[in-house]
Design an enzyme around this catalytic site. Structure first.
Site, PDB file in Angstrom:
ATOM      1  N   GLY A  12      40.405  35.626  23.602  1.00  0.00           N
ATOM      2  CA  GLY A  12      40.298  37.073  23.826  1.00  0.00           C
ATOM      3  C   GLY A  12      41.595  37.811  23.537  1.00  0.00           C
ATOM      4  N   ASP A  14      43.871  39.316  25.601  1.00  0.00           N
ATOM      5  CA  ASP A  14      45.044  38.936  26.394  1.00  0.00           C
ATOM      6  C   ASP A  14      45.460  37.504  26.094  1.00  0.00           C
ATOM      7  OD1 ASP A  14      44.660  41.407  27.440  1.00  0.00           O
ATOM      8  OD2 ASP A  14      44.380  40.767  29.517  1.00  0.00           O
ATOM      9  N   SER A 132      40.867  43.420  38.109  1.00  0.00           N
ATOM     10  CA  SER A 132      40.726  44.624  37.287  1.00  0.00           C
ATOM     11  C   SER A 132      40.724  45.898  38.122  1.00  0.00           C
ATOM     12  CB  SER A 132      39.402  44.520  36.524  1.00  0.00           C
ATOM     13  OG  SER A 132      39.026  45.769  36.027  1.00  0.00           O
ATOM     14  N   GLU A 134      38.854  48.196  37.584  1.00  0.00           N
ATOM     15  CA  GLU A 134      37.442  48.585  37.746  1.00  0.00           C
ATOM     16  C   GLU A 134      36.957  48.304  39.177  1.00  0.00           C
ATOM     17  OE1 GLU A 134      34.883  49.999  35.490  1.00  0.00           O
ATOM     18  OE2 GLU A 134      36.821  50.697  34.822  1.00  0.00           O
ATOM     19  N   TYR A 156      29.960  44.187  36.410  1.00  0.00           N
ATOM     20  CA  TYR A 156      31.250  43.574  36.062  1.00  0.00           C
ATOM     21  C   TYR A 156      32.234  43.737  37.220  1.00  0.00           C
ATOM     22  CZ  TYR A 156      35.984  43.322  34.146  1.00  0.00           C
ATOM     23  OH  TYR A 156      37.312  43.028  33.954  1.00  0.00           O
TER      24      TYR A 156
END
Ligand code: NAP
Ligand code: F7E
Length: 330
Positions: A12, A14, A132, A134, A156
């Site tokens: 990914g 990161d 996160s 989020e 998520y």
């Protein structure tokens, strides 16, 4: 002897910057990759095919999957890493509404499977858990820090809240070294093409090169605290160099709207975004996180970390890379 690191999510965004950082620091780097029908190593290919054979041998991939605990046990017992960077996840918020069960399976339960495998093997690596912003969900009048409460607004985010708290629980229950990074959005040329910043730089580059007429986005008013992924992986590494595990917010402290980012990117090309960008409800989410802004004072003080890249510089880096990328494709 060099330290050994294991990265989940190595293919990914990161993962790719972290591999680069750890190889520079002379680690032996191991990555967990899943089997895919098409080649998905584009971001890390250059570290696998280095002419310098010595460095090449320091980067080794292993097949596994976060939903397959047997594969995790096998890799962990083979590698016995000193540090684990757990980045693997179904990380797209919008998509998590379409595949909520899988998102929980990989992002939430996958974290538990990894921690359980480590505990059962009686190995004692330092572990970074990729939390996160989020998780905060709703906007707060104050900048968000490690003490702010969570109110997840997507499958998520709910899965990440689970991963966060199970990591805290394993730290407290079994004295494991697990640090949760609570990272605000971070972007780069390696960002997935369906995250908004990359969608904008790629779309603007295509419009600039005459390959497209319009760019269709969703909610232009959402605000995010956007930093540069290359700066943020340094914070992950710093967290594992501390004597004690802890949780850290990593952010720039400045937020901008999607509309602002369009203005910056198209402005760099001397174009007026209003002539090209369309907002379509099909990209809106059932529940949106309207605005996020982080307070990374703790990381600045205890880790000595700070963001180095402004949003305008980040936009320039991404746009330049996408223009070159499209020219090469052409
Ligand atoms: P990304 O580009 O979407 O990468 C996700 C990685 O997870 C990929 O390597 C993917 O492999 C792997 N993966 C997905 N499902 C898996 C599974 N079942 N088993 C093993 N690996 C799996 O995400 P990123 O932007 O690098 O983010 C890294 C981590 O930080 C993620 O956990 C993300 O949720 C979290 N995070 C990101 C941000 C951000 O702004 N970027 C902010 C806060 C937290 P494939 O290549 O095979 O798909
Ligand atoms: O959306 C709005 C969208 O998908 C940002 C992940 O790395 O960061 C990321 O999650 C905002 C949202 O990132 C489009 O509604 C408008 O408000 O780029 P995004 P995200 O949802 O903030 C967090 C910290 C993570 O942890 C996640 O893993 O932009 N938006 N129009 C759009 N978003 C997308 N994707 N596409 C659009 O067309």
């Amino acid at each position: 002897m060099s330290k050994k690191a294991l990265i989940t999510g190595v293919t990914g965004q990161d993962g790719s910057y972290l591999v680069e950082l750890l190889l520079k620091k002379k680690y032996e780097v191991h990555g967990l990759v899943r089997r895919t029908s098409t080649f998905n190593r584009g971001r890390i290919e250059k570290f696998l095919n280095l002419k310098n054979d010595k460095q090449n041998k320091k980067f080794i991939l292993h097949y596994g999957d976060l939903v397959d605990s047997g594969s995790l046990t096998k890799i962990l017992s083979k590698v016995k890493p000193n540090e684990i960077y757990h980045l693997g996840a179904q990380s797209h918020v919008g998509t998590s509404f379409e595949i909520p069960e899988y998102t929980l399976e990989a992002t939430g339960y996958g974290t538990l499977k990894l921690l359980e495998a480590i505990r059962n093997l009686k190995i004692y690596p330092k572990i970074y858990q990729a939390g996160s912003s989020e998780m905060y969900g709703n906007f707060s009048a104050n900048k968000l820090n490690e003490n702010s409460s969570f109110h997840p607004r997507s499958p998520y985010a709910a899965a990440k809240v689970y991963a966060h708290w199970i990591a805290v629980n394993y730290r407290e229950a079994y004295n494991m070294f697990i640090s949760n990074g609570i990272l605000f959005n971070h972007e780069s040329p390696n960002r997935g093409e369906n995250f908004v910043t990359r969608k904008i730089t790629l779309g603007a580059a295509m419009i600039y090169l005459g390959l497209r007429k319009k760019l269709v986005l969703g909610n232009l008013e959402a605000k995010r605290d956007w930093g540069y992924a290359k700066d943020y992986v340094e914070a992950m590494w710093l967290m594992l160099q501390q004597k004690k595990p802890d949780d850290f917010v990593i952010s720039t402290g400045k937020s901008h709207s999607v509309r602002d980012f369009c203005k910056i990117v198209f402005g760099l090309l001397n174009l007026d975004y209003k002539k090209f960008v369309i907002s379509d409800k099909k990209y809106f989410r059932p529940t949106e996180v309207d605005s996020l802004e982080g307070d990374s004072a703790k990381a600045r003080k205890l880790l000595g970390w700070q963001p180095k890249t402004s949003l305008k510089s980040l936009a320039k880096i991404m746009l330049k890379s996408d223009i070159e990328y499209i020219k090469k494709l052409k």
